[in-house]
Design a protein around this motif. Structure first.
Motif, short mmCIF file in Angstrom:
data_model
loop_
_atom_site.label_atom_id
_atom_site.label_comp_id
_atom_site.label_asym_id
_atom_site.label_seq_id
_atom_site.Cartn_x
_atom_site.Cartn_y
_atom_site.Cartn_z
N TRP A 116 58.89 7.32 -7.42
CA TRP A 116 59.71 7.34 -6.22
C TRP A 116 59.89 5.93 -5.68
O TRP A 116 60.87 5.63 -5.04
CB TRP A 116 59.10 8.26 -5.18
N ALA A 134 65.92 13.88 -0.58
CA ALA A 134 64.70 14.35 0.08
C ALA A 134 64.90 14.35 1.60
O ALA A 134 65.78 13.65 2.10
CB ALA A 134 63.53 13.44 -0.29
N LEU A 177 56.49 15.96 -1.82
CA LEU A 177 56.98 15.32 -3.05
C LEU A 177 56.35 15.92 -4.29
O LEU A 177 57.02 16.15 -5.29
CB LEU A 177 56.70 13.82 -3.02
N GLY A 181 59.42 17.46 -5.57
CA GLY A 181 60.10 16.31 -6.14
C GLY A 181 60.85 16.62 -7.42
O GLY A 181 61.93 16.08 -7.66
N LEU A 184 64.56 17.49 -7.15
CA LEU A 184 65.55 16.46 -6.81
C LEU A 184 66.24 15.96 -8.05
O LEU A 184 67.34 15.50 -8.05
CB LEU A 184 64.88 15.29 -6.06
#
Length: 184
Positions: A116, A134, A177, A181, A184
């Motif tokens: 990230w 996010a 996350l 995550g 995404l």
């Protein structure tokens, strides 16, 4: 689990090291001067640790393979995210840098598969353009995380204390996350 394939690489190093590769093979890095029997003995002595970590890595890979993947973005969609990230992320870095008490170098936006954000020893910051998908507080957490690395270039207790000073609820965003995550 089958018996792991072991490969040896000799170099000018002074110590022996074990590395578990993504294909679940084992890489042994050893000094030139070390005899084969010494390397075998070292691997045998570390076999409990080695097999525990091989099993753990194998389980993680199975879970990862079973997890549904987010639909890939086309180049146009990625460009839109990158453009938005180039506008938003530097603003967030500029906001949080004085709060953390650091200065920074260059900011780069990338489309990375596994990170990230990252921070170089020279103070340059890299961020993943997918962060734009996010929640804003998660983006802020990643910004604070990377800025805190300018004080502590590790994930020690001192590092997490720095993150907690700026963002006491950081664990919530870290967990978000971890759990989301991949979407995404």
């Amino acid at each position: 689990m089958e018996k792991a394939q072991i490969r040896i690489i000799r170099s000018k190093r002074k110590t022996v090291a074990l590395e578990i590769r993504p294909d679940l093979s084992v890489l042994v890095r050893a000094p030139y001067w070390m005899a084969d029997w010494q390397i075998r003995k070292f691997v045998d002595e570390k076999s409990d640790w080695l097999y525990a970590h091989l099993r753990e890595m194998e389980q993680k890979q199975k879970l990862e393979a079973a997890r549904p993947k987010a639909a890939p973005l086309n180049p146009g969609e990625l460009q839109v995210l990158a453009d938005e990230a180039l506008r938003v992320i530097p603003e967030r870095v500029q906001f949080y840098a004085p709060v953390v008490g650091v200065t920074y170098g260059r900011i780069t936006i990338r489309n990375q598969r596994t990170r990230w954000g990252s921070c170089s020893a020279k103070g340059n910051l890299n961020f993943n353009c997918l962060l734009m998908k996010a929640p804003p507080e998660v983006l802020d957490y990643v910004v604070v995380h990377e800025l805190c690395h300018l004080k502590e270039m590790n994930h020690s207790k001192a590092f997490w204390d720095e993150v907690g000073k700026v963002m006491p609820e950081y664990e919530t965003y870290k967990l978000w996350l971890k759990e989301n995550g991949w979407k995404l």
